[in-house]
Design a protein around this motif. Structure first.
Motif, short mmCIF file in Angstrom:
data_model
loop_
_atom_site.label_atom_id
_atom_site.label_comp_id
_atom_site.label_asym_id
_atom_site.label_seq_id
_atom_site.Cartn_x
_atom_site.Cartn_y
_atom_site.Cartn_z
N PHE A 89 94.78 135.71 110.52
CA PHE A 89 93.45 135.60 111.43
C PHE A 89 92.09 135.75 110.92
O PHE A 89 91.30 134.96 111.32
CB PHE A 89 93.84 136.52 112.69
N ARG A 90 92.05 136.96 110.24
CA ARG A 90 90.67 136.99 109.77
C ARG A 90 90.15 135.97 108.62
O ARG A 90 89.04 135.78 108.35
CB ARG A 90 90.61 138.53 109.01
N SER A 91 90.96 135.28 108.05
CA SER A 91 90.77 134.30 107.05
C SER A 91 90.44 133.01 107.82
O SER A 91 89.84 132.18 107.14
CB SER A 91 91.65 134.14 105.87
N PHE A 92 91.15 132.41 108.66
CA PHE A 92 91.17 131.12 109.12
C PHE A 92 90.69 130.94 110.58
O PHE A 92 90.50 129.84 110.92
CB PHE A 92 92.74 130.62 109.07
N CYS A 93 90.59 132.24 111.29
CA CYS A 93 90.39 132.06 112.65
C CYS A 93 88.84 132.59 112.90
O CYS A 93 88.47 133.76 112.65
CB CYS A 93 91.19 132.54 113.66
N ASN A 94 87.79 131.54 113.38
CA ASN A 94 86.59 132.20 113.91
C ASN A 94 86.67 132.69 115.19
O ASN A 94 87.09 132.31 115.99
CB ASN A 94 85.51 131.11 113.73
N PRO A 95 86.22 134.06 115.25
CA PRO A 95 86.20 134.74 116.38
C PRO A 95 85.55 134.08 117.61
O PRO A 95 84.30 133.78 117.43
CB PRO A 95 85.69 136.21 116.23
N GLY A 96 86.10 134.00 119.03
CA GLY A 96 85.47 133.32 120.10
C GLY A 96 85.26 131.93 119.84
O GLY A 96 84.66 131.17 120.80
N VAL A 97 86.12 131.46 118.90
CA VAL A 97 85.64 129.95 118.82
C VAL A 97 87.09 129.11 118.69
O VAL A 97 87.60 128.23 119.18
CB VAL A 97 85.00 129.21 117.31
N ASP A 98 87.98 129.72 117.55
CA ASP A 98 88.96 129.05 117.44
C ASP A 98 90.32 129.61 118.17
O ASP A 98 90.27 130.94 118.97
CB ASP A 98 89.69 129.23 115.81
N ASN A 99 91.59 129.12 118.21
CA ASN A 99 92.68 129.49 118.97
C ASN A 99 93.92 129.24 117.92
O ASN A 99 93.98 128.31 117.08
CB ASN A 99 92.79 128.68 120.20
N VAL A 100 95.05 129.84 118.46
CA VAL A 100 96.20 129.86 117.79
C VAL A 100 97.37 129.54 118.90
O VAL A 100 97.01 129.92 119.94
CB VAL A 100 96.71 131.19 116.95
N ILE A 101 98.45 129.10 118.48
CA ILE A 101 99.64 128.81 119.50
C ILE A 101 101.06 129.60 119.15
O ILE A 101 101.07 129.81 117.88
CB ILE A 101 99.99 127.22 119.43
N ILE A 102 101.15 130.22 120.10
CA ILE A 102 102.58 131.31 119.76
C ILE A 102 103.63 130.56 120.89
O ILE A 102 103.17 129.93 121.95
CB ILE A 102 102.32 132.58 120.19
N ALA A 114 95.80 138.52 117.57
CA ALA A 114 95.01 137.47 118.29
C ALA A 114 93.91 138.38 118.96
O ALA A 114 92.42 138.21 118.79
CB ALA A 114 95.78 136.41 119.06
N ASN A 115 94.30 139.34 119.91
CA ASN A 115 93.50 140.07 120.75
C ASN A 115 92.39 140.88 119.85
O ASN A 115 91.16 141.16 120.30
CB ASN A 115 94.21 140.93 121.86
N ILE A 116 92.81 141.66 118.73
CA ILE A 116 92.09 142.13 118.08
C ILE A 116 91.00 141.48 117.27
O ILE A 116 89.95 141.95 117.19
CB ILE A 116 93.05 143.16 116.88
N ASN A 117 91.45 140.43 116.98
CA ASN A 117 90.35 139.61 116.20
C ASN A 117 89.74 138.60 117.19
O ASN A 117 88.92 137.67 116.58
CB ASN A 117 91.20 138.58 115.26
N ASP A 118 89.69 138.78 118.40
CA ASP A 118 89.01 137.95 119.55
C ASP A 118 89.13 136.36 119.15
O ASP A 118 88.31 135.68 119.06
CB ASP A 118 87.43 138.20 119.25
N VAL A 119 90.34 136.30 119.13
CA VAL A 119 91.08 134.56 118.81
C VAL A 119 91.81 134.33 120.20
O VAL A 119 92.63 135.06 120.42
CB VAL A 119 91.61 134.55 117.40
N ALA A 120 91.40 133.10 120.58
CA ALA A 120 92.08 132.77 121.80
C ALA A 120 93.51 132.35 121.51
O ALA A 120 93.90 132.01 120.34
CB ALA A 120 91.37 131.38 122.49
N LEU A 121 94.30 132.74 122.57
CA LEU A 121 95.98 132.63 122.46
C LEU A 121 96.35 131.63 123.20
O LEU A 121 96.14 131.49 124.44
CB LEU A 121 96.46 133.82 122.65
N LYS A 122 97.13 130.53 122.73
CA LYS A 122 97.86 129.40 123.79
C LYS A 122 99.28 129.74 123.62
O LYS A 122 99.79 129.86 122.56
CB LYS A 122 97.48 127.90 123.18
#
Length: 351
Positions: A89-102, A114-122
């Protein structure tokens, strides 16, 4: 698919100058170490731990390389697999911009990170038979989707995800596919680590916590391309695996035959446990498992869980997890532990 790590790595990570520790600047042997501000008098323990550990865990990686058939340069060791997940998350996801899929139901730490790093979750739920819904995943992917997490064998359902479906994602997704193989030692499926040369966007997670019985040491593994491992090493804390864990892991990794024997015994116990409880009136279904646990659908998971805790037996209540309503996740124990569970369930009466 044209995966380019430079297109998905965060700009600040691309230019990050990692912390340079004393053990990074000098490697080898010397008679006097006065470079790291350690306590030269030793430790108040039978074993001395006053020197900082190898920051790159070279000896452990070389042993793992021999066991796994993967070059050491393609291995990252973390403080549990959770550290590798967080670094992704910290290397590849810009907080508040990027998202990941689970793909729920799945391992809960992906969502927490995802929540700790402020990354949107789909969330794209698995199908009724706990397999990937490829069409819905394709619809969920957008230009800001950086990671897709797939746990196989899956926790909490226990089944392996169809290999060809994972390969389809690997071949068509421009971000990183993370295949979490914490339970691979118990599976009939082969590991994805042999596919690292085939897919530049593949990260495989494994652990010494399950089959290797080293949960207390917190040693997780990530296998990936040299480019991705280099990013992991740049971001990680300088001494993320302590010396005691390194030494004990190295000692344990000499005992492959013992671990393989335990796996065989556990798989026998898993089959015996399924046979023993499948005909109980309150058992609706037991899902096929490639892991060291079984997912059991019951008529009243909450009541059974409460009863078992009262008699000193702890299982995992998954009743509130999507697609697992009414389910208990039961770890396969020793023969004696499994018999204690079976005997207790024989006494359970629904009110």
């Amino acid at each position: 698919m044209n995966f380019d790590i430079n297109k998905i790595i965060r700009p600040n990570i691309k230019t990050l100058k990692p912390y340079s520790s004393a053990r990074d600047e000098f490697s080898g042997e010397a008679s006097v170490y006065l470079d790291a501000n350690e306590n030269a008098f030793g430790s108040p323990l039978a074993t001395n731990y006053h020197r900082y550990p190898d920051p790159m865990q070279y000896a452990v990686k070389m042993r793992l390389s021999a066991i796994k058939g993967v070059p050491a340069r393609n291995i990252f060791l973390g403080n549990g697999s959770d550290e590798a997940i967080d670094i992704l998350f910290r290397s590849f996801c810009n907080p508040g911009v990027d998202n990941v899929i689970i793909v729920p139901p799945t391992y809960g730490m992906y969502e927490v990170s995802a929540n700790i790093n402020d990354v949107a979750l789909k969330r794209v739920n698995l199908t009724a038979d706990f397999q990937l819904d490829l069409d819905s995943i394709a619809e969920a992917i957008d230009v800001n989707t950086k990671l897709i997490f797939i746990c196989s064998p899956n926790n909490p359902t226990g089944n392996s995800i169809h290999r060809e479906d994972i390969e389809t994602l690997l071949a068509n997704f421009n971000g990183i596919i993370v295949v979490d193989e914490a339970y691979i030692n118990f599976s009939r499926q082969k590991s994805f680590i042999q596919e690292l040369t085939e897919y530049a966007n593949l990260v495989v997670l494994q652990t010494l916590s399950k089959a290797w019985g080293l949960a207390a040491l917190r040693v997780g593994m990530a296998f990936a391309s040299e480019e991705i491992i280099e990013v992991f090493n740049r971001v990680k804390p300088p001494y993320n695996i302590n010396e005691a864990s390194q030494q004990l892991a190295l000692e344990a990794l000499q005992n492959v035959d013992q671990v393989n024997q335990w796996i065989k015994e556990l798989l026998k116990e898993r089959d015996a446990l399924v046979l023993a409880i499948k005909d109980f009136d309150f058992v609706v279904d037991i899902y096929p498992s490639d892991a060291n646990f079984i997912l059991v659908k019951t008529t009243n998971a909450d009541a059974i869980y409460k009863y078992l805790t009262q008699v000193g037996i702890i299982v995992r209540n998954r009743n509130k997890v999507e697609l697992c309503e009414g389910c208990l996740r039961i770890t396969v124990g020793t023969k004696e532990e499994n018999e204690a569970l079976i005997d207790a369930l024989k006494q359970f009466k629904e009110s």
